[in-house]
Design an enzyme around this catalytic site. Sequence first.
Site, mmCIF file in Angstrom:
data_model
loop_
_atom_site.group_PDB
_atom_site.id
_atom_site.type_symbol
_atom_site.label_atom_id
_atom_site.label_comp_id
_atom_site.label_asym_id
_atom_site.label_seq_id
_atom_site.Cartn_x
_atom_site.Cartn_y
_atom_site.Cartn_z
ATOM 1 N N GLY A 1 -2.467 -15.478 0.946
ATOM 2 C CA GLY A 1 -1.977 -14.769 2.120
ATOM 3 C C GLY A 1 -2.642 -15.311 3.375
ATOM 4 O O GLY A 1 -3.819 -15.637 3.360
ATOM 5 N N GLU B 1 -3.921 -10.999 -8.330
ATOM 6 C CA GLU B 1 -5.242 -10.571 -8.780
ATOM 7 C C GLU B 1 -5.339 -10.595 -10.296
ATOM 8 O O GLU B 1 -6.120 -9.867 -10.884
ATOM 9 C CB GLU B 1 -5.569 -9.191 -8.229
ATOM 10 C CG GLU B 1 -6.965 -9.112 -7.642
ATOM 11 C CD GLU B 1 -7.350 -10.345 -6.867
ATOM 12 O OE1 GLU B 1 -6.859 -10.533 -5.757
ATOM 13 O OE2 GLU B 1 -8.143 -11.158 -7.390
#
Length: 634
Positions: A189, A407
């Site tokens: 990101g 994640e």
Amino acid sequence: MSKEIYENPDLKKERQNCPFNKEEITHLLDGGKEKTIERKQLENYILSDEQLKDAVPMEYLSHADKYAEELRKACLLMHKLADSPAGQVPTLRALMGAGLGSAVLKEGNPLALHYVMFIPALMGQGTIDQQAKWLEKAYNLNMIGTYAQTELGHGTFLRGLETRATYDPKTQEFILESPSLTAYKWWPGSLGKTANYAVVMAQLYTKGKCEGTHPFMVQLRDEETHEPLPGIVNMWLNPVCISSYIHYGTYVKPTNSKLSYATMVFVRVVVCQDVTTNLRKAVTIATRYSCVRRQSELKPGDREPQVMDYQAQQNKLLPPLAATFAFQLAADHLWNLYHTANNNIEQGDLELLPDLHGLSCALKALCSSEAANFVEVCRQSCGGHGYMSCSNFPRIYGQVTAAETYEGENTVLWLQVARYLVKTRKEQSGGLSVKYLIGEEKGPKTVDTTLEGIVKLYRRAAVGLVDVAIAELDKSGRKGEAPHDAWNHAAVYLIKAAQAHARLFVVESFVDSLKEGKLSAPVRTVLSQLCELFIIYWLLERSGDFFLCSNLTKQDLLLLNSKYVELLAAIRPQAVNLVDSFDLRDEVLNSPLGCWDGNVYQRLFDEAAKSPLNQSNVHESFHKYLKPLLKSNL
Ligand SMILES: CCCCCCCC/C=C\CCCCCCCCC/C=C/C(=O)SCCNC(=O)CCNC(=O)[C@H](O)C(C)(C)COP(=O)(O)OP(=O)(O)OC[C@H]1O[C@@H](n2cnc3c(N)ncnc32)[C@H](O)[C@@H]1OP(=O)(O)O
Ligand SMILES: Cc1cc2nc3c(=O)[nH]c(=O)nc-3n(C[C@H](O)[C@H](O)[C@H](O)COP(=O)(O)OP(=O)(O)OC[C@H]3O[C@@H](n4cnc5c(N)ncnc54)[C@H](O)[C@@H]3O)c2cc1C
């Protein structure tokens, strides 16, 4: 004269004679009365700022305009954080916890990674000197960072990452390079346009030897012009190794090679809270709408009933309502374990690291996957209006499903949990979150369907499924299969065992919290009903696991089913009062279906009117395309 505040009559009726103190539940979820006051002050501080409101709905902007608008608000938000009376860090923490970030930054937060991964990586892995150099700069936003680990070719298998950091003892520098197309960092990101620094995970090479993945601080862009630095596309120069494993050119092994994975553990813990916050939003929207919406005929000749009066609708919405409490309490337990383990690790005591890794993988995978399923059920329970972009379900669903992948992709994390469980079971070593594997239930396997009896069934399933998986591994071993093949061929059992372990932790957290909590009798009653509903719901959903590992009978299941539908009916009258207790403001819900006053239809109409297509009766494209077609007599 004060303007009469509209309240949908059905919602008004739902709120009459609430048998419990809603604020008591609000304080429980916030972590105390003071936290509630803090949160409400923060919400007022942020949501009252007209500059943080969208001039037009984000869905009608171009990609580039969406990015620019989110960046404008994110930067304004940062100024507000810096000026916050409560201080930047406490306000930031409160912002992350309250789901406020996505109330303001609806399409994504260009600065989220800076706070959720870049700063935690510096704090968790930087040396004291490096923290002194970069942390203040990062907190003061004199640099914007991201966490660049995933590549085009690898995201899960970290040992397969291709980015290389080669240490040159002559210059005492690291040369970072992306040796192939698949080595390009992909997904991080903010990497594309926002960040000017990154923590880059790369394979460290020194003296011709690969020492595995390590974090490196890399400047990506010129701090003044924001232009990418020379060679940044596929050759990165002058990075700095975060952490301190190179002493005068010699590599010094860390006490645990997985400490460089610590940032991921932190985010997995945060994700459990974040998906729970999103699930609370979805449940609130669907519950209020289901009490406003009247449809069909329950009793012939009667008025159309509230759809929440259908048992089928209660079966859709009350388990996710109960899940929001179960996941919150489990996330709180995990957060406490994280802090204990992290404090110990900072003192060099790594004993809790495997437990923390096992539990954070288990809860991140469980909460994200269950929340994603429940959010979709909430959307479906609102019929066509649930499908509209303005319902906010598409955005909430996008946020929770992303968490199933980022994640650590959930399947991969389940297998990590299984690896930890098999190892622990075989070693019969102590292990914080597998205490029950040691203290397994002795005595007869008869079933009693009390709350305690059901928890014992969960314990038997968690232990039993690990043993089934181990038996599969041993059977393959006896057939001469290599360990990696045996492991792969037992994957289905291993994942079941991991999931049963995660469910037991959530169930025990919920039950123990009710035992320990200082709750008034009315709140204890309604939360105990939700707890019993939820643990029976999950048992019925996974009855195969319980049949495999206990003496559960068909009679027991029929009894549990009856108890389940009784609980649906008992909780139904308090559904709106329970979601009101979440105290989610309309701006946070961001959905005409879930607004507090229940004025759904007018708000839907107002939202539709905002569409650019509704600004004229005939869109210009009619004359360009449709009219010629109509005249063409095909
Ligand atoms: C305006 C500004 C306002 C700001 C406010 C903020 C607004 C935000 C609001 C709210 C918060 C938002 C919520 C959160 C948002 C998050 C965004 C995140 C974006 C996404 C980021 C990413 O995805 S980063 C990349 C993540 N990638 C991964 O997770 C990769 C997964 N893969 C792995 O972890 C490893 O490859 C794997 C473990 C699967 C295998 O590794 P391997 O080396 O092969 O290990 P293995 O051989 O299996 O096991 C060896 C050994 O090591 C142990 N181990 C493995 N991993 C760990 C670990 N992490 N910790 C500890 N130990 C570990 C493992 O157990 C084994 O042990 P033994 O069994 O040998 O003892
Ligand atoms: C919204 C979003 C934001 C992200 N942000 C970031 C970021 O900021 N920084 C960053 O570094 N990364 C980021 N990522 C990348 C993310 O971390 C990876 O996508 C994730 O780790 C999964 O890895 P992968 O994409 O390689 O999937 P893969 O692992 O290739 O998954 C493909 C399939 O292979 C299966 N599989 C893989 N390994 C195994 C195994 N050992 N056993 C069984 N099955 C296996 C998986 O279960 C899956 O079904 C982001 C991803 C998303 C979706």
